[in-house]
Scaffold this active site. Structure first.
Site, PDB file in Angstrom:
ATOM      1  N   ASP A  63       3.115  82.983 -15.037  1.00  0.00           N
ATOM      2  CA  ASP A  63       2.767  81.674 -15.593  1.00  0.00           C
ATOM      3  C   ASP A  63       2.919  81.795 -17.108  1.00  0.00           C
ATOM      4  O   ASP A  63       3.448  82.798 -17.626  1.00  0.00           O
ATOM      5  CB  ASP A  63       1.363  81.224 -15.141  1.00  0.00           C
ATOM      6  CG  ASP A  63       0.242  82.059 -15.737  1.00  0.00           C
ATOM      7  OD1 ASP A  63       0.525  83.062 -16.441  1.00  0.00           O
ATOM      8  OD2 ASP A  63      -0.937  81.726 -15.506  1.00  0.00           O
ATOM      9  N   CYS A  70       0.103  86.973 -14.514  1.00  0.00           N
ATOM     10  CA  CYS A  70      -0.591  85.803 -15.075  1.00  0.00           C
ATOM     11  C   CYS A  70      -1.477  86.353 -16.198  1.00  0.00           C
ATOM     12  O   CYS A  70      -1.252  87.469 -16.677  1.00  0.00           O
ATOM     13  CB  CYS A  70      -1.358  85.023 -14.018  1.00  0.00           C
ATOM     14  SG  CYS A  70      -2.639  85.946 -13.149  1.00  0.00           S
ATOM     15  N   GLY A  71      -2.464  85.599 -16.643  1.00  0.00           N
ATOM     16  CA  GLY A  71      -3.262  86.066 -17.770  1.00  0.00           C
ATOM     17  C   GLY A  71      -4.057  87.319 -17.439  1.00  0.00           C
ATOM     18  O   GLY A  71      -3.988  88.334 -18.139  1.00  0.00           O
ATOM     19  N   THR A  72      -4.802  87.251 -16.338  1.00  0.00           N
ATOM     20  CA  THR A  72      -5.635  88.388 -15.925  1.00  0.00           C
ATOM     21  C   THR A  72      -5.017  89.188 -14.786  1.00  0.00           C
ATOM     22  O   THR A  72      -5.420  90.326 -14.536  1.00  0.00           O
ATOM     23  CB  THR A  72      -6.988  87.875 -15.403  1.00  0.00           C
ATOM     24  OG1 THR A  72      -6.713  86.958 -14.322  1.00  0.00           O
ATOM     25  CG2 THR A  72      -7.779  87.175 -16.495  1.00  0.00           C
ATOM     26  N   HIS A  89      -1.036 105.064  -0.952  1.00  0.00           N
ATOM     27  CA  HIS A  89      -2.003 104.792   0.110  1.00  0.00           C
ATOM     28  C   HIS A  89      -1.914 103.382   0.687  1.00  0.00           C
ATOM     29  O   HIS A  89      -2.322 103.162   1.828  1.00  0.00           O
ATOM     30  CB  HIS A  89      -3.439 104.996  -0.416  1.00  0.00           C
ATOM     31  CG  HIS A  89      -3.810 106.438  -0.558  1.00  0.00           C
ATOM     32  ND1 HIS A  89      -5.109 106.878  -0.721  1.00  0.00           N
ATOM     33  CD2 HIS A  89      -3.032 107.572  -0.565  1.00  0.00           C
ATOM     34  CE1 HIS A  89      -5.122 108.200  -0.819  1.00  0.00           C
ATOM     35  NE2 HIS A  89      -3.874 108.649  -0.745  1.00  0.00           N
ATOM     36  N   HIS A 131      -2.633 106.279   6.475  1.00  0.00           N
ATOM     37  CA  HIS A 131      -2.584 105.048   5.666  1.00  0.00           C
ATOM     38  C   HIS A 131      -1.812 103.948   6.390  1.00  0.00           C
ATOM     39  O   HIS A 131      -2.142 102.775   6.267  1.00  0.00           O
ATOM     40  CB  HIS A 131      -1.969 105.341   4.295  1.00  0.00           C
ATOM     41  CG  HIS A 131      -2.716 106.415   3.561  1.00  0.00           C
ATOM     42  ND1 HIS A 131      -4.029 106.274   3.178  1.00  0.00           N
ATOM     43  CD2 HIS A 131      -2.338 107.667   3.202  1.00  0.00           C
ATOM     44  CE1 HIS A 131      -4.419 107.383   2.590  1.00  0.00           C
ATOM     45  NE2 HIS A 131      -3.423 108.245   2.593  1.00  0.00           N
TER      46      HIS A 131
HETATM   47  C1  RB5 Z   1      -4.221  80.652 -17.306  1.00  0.00           C
HETATM   48  O1  RB5 Z   1      -4.976  80.181 -18.364  1.00  0.00           O
HETATM   49  C2  RB5 Z   1      -4.989  81.690 -16.514  1.00  0.00           C
HETATM   50  O2  RB5 Z   1      -6.046  81.102 -15.839  1.00  0.00           O
HETATM   51  C3  RB5 Z   1      -4.074  82.390 -15.542  1.00  0.00           C
HETATM   52  O3  RB5 Z   1      -3.013  82.968 -16.233  1.00  0.00           O
HETATM   53  C4  RB5 Z   1      -4.672  83.518 -14.730  1.00  0.00           C
HETATM   54  O4  RB5 Z   1      -5.292  84.450 -15.544  1.00  0.00           O
HETATM   55  C5  RB5 Z   1      -5.474  83.116 -13.575  1.00  0.00           C
HETATM   56  O5  RB5 Z   1      -6.005  83.939 -12.824  1.00  0.00           O
END
Ligand code: RB5
Length: 149
Positions: free
Chosen positions: A8, A65-67, A98, A133
């Site tokens: 994203d 994505c961000g996290t 695994h 596994h």
């Molecule tokens: C976007 O702001 C953020 O929510 C997305 O990249 C992600 O981290 C969601 O889990």
């Protein structure tokens, strides 16, 4: 190896870096977007890469994505997908040894480029150990059949 990659907006810049070093190492990259750091919805792009994986158009997928959490959630909704959110090369190694993970997930807001490169290299070069596994992976698939939501 043929690899689909998706992000994203929050993973866009890391995705571009990852594409560069995948190509430099001789991998074939299928970039399903997004194509700019403009706000988009991560499930849409995660799904595009998962679709390529499940249709066997690619051998692995990398989602950013961000996290890394949102991409992990969407990816692991699909039977046959084993997505692992990896913060370091050790997790990438274990996810392959695994868990036979076929999708690598990273957080663009939490991983530096150099670390991401090591994570990706480890993920793509480590084999699955099989044995006990494999039995556990089969158990996951059969347990998932028990409850249809
Ligand atoms: C976007 O702001 C953020 O929510 C997305 O990249 C992600 O981290 C969601 O889990």
């Amino acid at each position: 190896m043929k690899v689909a990659i998706a992000s994203d907006h929050a993973g866009y810049f890391l995705k571009e870096k990852v594409k560069d070093f995948l190509r430099r190492d001789g991998h074939e990259v299928v970039d399903v977007g997004c194509h700019a750091a403009v706000s988009v919805d991560y499930p849409e792009y995660g799904f595009k890469a998962i679709e390529k994986l499940l249709k066997k158009e690619v051998e692995r997928a990398i989602l950013i994505c961000g996290t890394g959490i949102g991409m992990s959630i969407i990816a692991n909704r699909f039977p046959g997908v084993r997505a692992a959110l990896c913060l370091n090369p050790f997790l990438a190694k274990m996810a392959r040894l695994h868990n036979d993970a076929n999708v690598l997930v990273m957080g663009g807001r939490i991983i530096a480029d150099g670390l991401a490169e090591e994570i990706v290299k480890t993920f793509l070069s480590t084999p699955f150990e099989g044995g006990r596994h494999q039995r556990r992976l089969e158990l996951i698939e059969s347990l998932a059949q028990k409850i249809k939501t």
